[in-house]
Design a protein around this motif. Structure first.
Motif, PDB file in Angstrom:
ATOM      1  N   VAL A 181       0.867  -1.174   0.000  1.00 42.81           N
ATOM      2  CA  VAL A 181       0.000   0.000   0.000  1.00 42.81           C
ATOM      3  C   VAL A 181       0.902   1.222   0.000  1.00 42.81           C
ATOM      4  O   VAL A 181       1.698   1.417   0.931  1.00 42.81           O
ATOM      5  CB  VAL A 181      -0.939   0.011   1.221  1.00 42.81           C
ATOM      6  N   ASP A 182       0.807   2.024  -1.068  1.00 39.94           N
ATOM      7  CA  ASP A 182       1.715   3.169  -1.246  1.00 39.94           C
ATOM      8  C   ASP A 182       3.166   2.736  -1.124  1.00 39.94           C
ATOM      9  O   ASP A 182       4.014   3.437  -0.541  1.00 39.94           O
ATOM     10  CB  ASP A 182       1.408   4.272  -0.232  1.00 39.94           C
ATOM     11  N   GLY A 183       3.467   1.552  -1.646  1.00 37.09           N
ATOM     12  CA  GLY A 183       4.837   1.052  -1.669  1.00 37.09           C
ATOM     13  C   GLY A 183       5.291   0.354  -0.407  1.00 37.09           C
ATOM     14  O   GLY A 183       6.382  -0.220  -0.377  1.00 37.09           O
ATOM     15  N   GLN A 184       4.468   0.375   0.652  1.00 37.55           N
ATOM     16  CA  GLN A 184       4.838  -0.263   1.924  1.00 37.55           C
ATOM     17  C   GLN A 184       4.304  -1.689   1.974  1.00 37.55           C
ATOM     18  O   GLN A 184       3.136  -1.936   1.685  1.00 37.55           O
ATOM     19  CB  GLN A 184       4.298   0.548   3.105  1.00 37.55           C
ATOM     20  N   LEU A 185       5.162  -2.619   2.375  1.00 43.31           N
ATOM     21  CA  LEU A 185       4.807  -4.033   2.387  1.00 43.31           C
ATOM     22  C   LEU A 185       3.815  -4.358   3.497  1.00 43.31           C
ATOM     23  O   LEU A 185       3.964  -3.920   4.641  1.00 43.31           O
ATOM     24  CB  LEU A 185       6.066  -4.876   2.566  1.00 43.31           C
ATOM     25  N   LYS A 186       2.824  -5.159   3.134  1.00 43.17           N
ATOM     26  CA  LYS A 186       1.864  -5.694   4.101  1.00 43.17           C
ATOM     27  C   LYS A 186       1.825  -7.201   3.920  1.00 43.17           C
ATOM     28  O   LYS A 186       1.540  -7.696   2.843  1.00 43.17           O
ATOM     29  CB  LYS A 186       0.470  -5.103   3.867  1.00 43.17           C
ATOM     30  N   GLU A 187       2.110  -7.938   4.972  1.00 40.27           N
ATOM     31  CA  GLU A 187       2.088  -9.403   4.908  1.00 40.27           C
ATOM     32  C   GLU A 187       0.788  -9.946   5.496  1.00 40.27           C
ATOM     33  O   GLU A 187       0.022  -9.234   6.147  1.00 40.27           O
ATOM     34  CB  GLU A 187       3.282  -9.986   5.658  1.00 40.27           C
ATOM     35  N   PHE A 188       0.546 -11.223   5.244  1.00 39.35           N
ATOM     36  CA  PHE A 188      -0.630 -11.904   5.763  1.00 39.35           C
ATOM     37  C   PHE A 188      -0.164 -13.100   6.592  1.00 39.35           C
ATOM     38  O   PHE A 188      -0.279 -14.250   6.159  1.00 39.35           O
ATOM     39  CB  PHE A 188      -1.540 -12.364   4.630  1.00 39.35           C
TER      40      PHE A 188
END
Length: 459
Positions: A181-188
């Protein structure tokens, strides 16, 4: 879903000609134009057929993308303003000998996929904009060995229309979902991954719900969705099932996927189930209510209508026929677009947000290679003239509280449940189903011209 890319690498590592725009067969009839890319183009210094259908189209319909890992090894971008294709590479500008594969495109032409960086020769998920690839950050747990081959490298597969949300997967043996999101990593971290992993195929624009398929080592592909970091199987195998499910059906014959989700959270897909029966479904991801239907939607057609397919067959032999699902029935593509032009789709892959652009593929004979699928785009420049037949029929809409509003009708409105029992009736254009159980209902209404229409309603 990612494909094996090794066959394409042989061509991609040869000397390429400079990036060129390519235009094939263009036909026009009034407001409708079809771009049929079924003729050879120059790639790797030789003429080659693009053996692929388009994967994705931007929400505004200005761009479409695909890659061919079967014959030419090319990734290509279609631009509506020119009607032409541009071959893309993994380096900056038109740098040669650098492979990439592209999967989706935003409204401004930003492309996402996987590319081999000339800096470290590793394969990175990233986005391509203004002639340059930018690598996306990865979880620290991704080993460098997973980035050495395109077939196993992390990849960005979906991008929102505003280019703010990107979804992808990583894992050499098991595909884990990830998002930027906006280049920032989000993991699951809490998504339970079985064996082979998950493959995102569509998402809501804010990335809050992702749909696609989950695969296991037994070969089954099961429709699923991820919401709030939780993976839900829309259909699942019996607990503890091995290579076969009860009844002796091989799990490798249980093939399906969730194809598409709209902004209201309605998801559509199909599955060849454990009884060798093909089921199609519509699922409300807000409530978890699932209804089995006779179609699966693949995109918006404008005016609340859907581009959809009837899927048939079972196991590995699943075919489809495409049409437009309106509130009161079905229309062929030609009827809906009011054109006699040949719309040669063997299957619709996706549509623009307003329904004016359709992408997919068609069959083409490619010499000794036999019949292959080649890319097709169809454009309707003016939606105002779409299907007067639709405008002349009654229309309906259902509110979240279960009240149905009908316009353009005459006489009684009757509602039946799936067992054929009449559960409600009205004469004034409004029917209250708020006290009825959730599920699918059939609404029968007559138009002013005396014709009767039947609506499928999901409560």
């Amino acid at each position: 879903m990612r494909k094996t890319l090794l066959s394409a690498m042989a061509c991609l590592t040869m000397a390429f000609a400079p990036v060129q725009a390519q235009n094939n067969v263009k036909t026009t009839d009034g407001n409708v134009t079809v771009y049929n890319f079924n003729q050879p183009i120059t790639i790797c210094g030789e003429d080659a057929i693009l053996a692929a259908n388009f994967f994705s189209v931007s929400g505004n319909g200005e761009y479409a993308v695909a890659y061919d890992d079967f014959l030419s090894g090319a990734s290509f971008l279609w631009t509506r303003s020119t009607g032409e294709l541009t071959i893309l590479y993994g380096g900056e500008g038109d740098e040669e000998n650098v492979p990439c594969y592209i999967y989706d495109v935003a409204n401004d032409g930003t492309v996402v996929g996987v590319f081999q960086s000339p800096d470290d020769n590793l394969c990175h998920p990233g986005y391509y904009k203004d002639g340059k690839w930018t690598a996306l950050p990865l979880p620290e747990t991704v080993p460098e060995s997973d980035m050495q081959y395109m077939a196993y490298a992390p990849v960005a597969t979906l991008i929102s229309d505003d280019a703010k949300v990107i979804t992808g997967v990583w894992g050499g043996g098991v595909s884990h979902p990830m998002q930027w999101v906006d280049g920032q990593l989000k993991e699951f971290p809490n998504v339970p991954i079985r064996n082979i992993g998950v493959y995102p195929l569509s998402m809501k624009q804010d990335g809050s719900v992702i749909v696609g398929l989950a695969a296991s080592e037994f070969g089954d592909h099961l429709p699923m969705y991820i919401k709030d970091g939780k993976l839900t199987y829309i259909y699942d195998t019996p607990e503890g099932a091995g290579n076969e499910v009860p009844g002796g059906v091989s799990r490798a014959m249980m093939l399906g996927r969730t194809l598409y989700i709209d902004e209201a959270g309605m998801a559509y897909g199909y599955l060849s189930n454990e009884n060798s029966q093909l089921v199609q479904f519509c699922l409300d991801t807000n409530t978890g209510v699932k209804v089995e239907t006779d179609y699966a939607a693949v995109g918006q057609a404008g005016g609340g209508n859907l581009y959809a397919c009837h899927f048939s067959g079972s196991g590995e032999y699943i075919s489809s026929t495409q049409f437009v699902k309106t509130a009161d029935g079905e229309l062929s593509l030609n009827e809906y677009w009011n054109t006699q032009l040949d719309l040669p789709f063997i299957g619709i892959q996706a549509s623009s947000a307003d329904g004016s652009v359709l992408i997919g593929g068609t069959y083409t004979t490619a010499g000794e290679m036999g019949v292959v699928v080649t890319p097709v785009v169809a454009v309707c420049e003016s939606l105002t003239g779409i299907s007067q037949a639709v405008a002349e029929r009654p229309h309906m809409a259902i509110s979240p509280n279960g009240v149905i509003n009908v316009s353009g009708h005459q006489g009684a409105i009757r509602v039946f449940n799936v067992e054929g029992k009449q559960v409600a009736t009205a004469t004034q254009g409004q029917v209250d189903l708020s006290q009825q159980p959730r599920g699918m209902y059939l609404l029968q209404v007559s138009a002013a011209n005396g014709q009767t229409s039947t609506f499928k309603v999901i409560r």
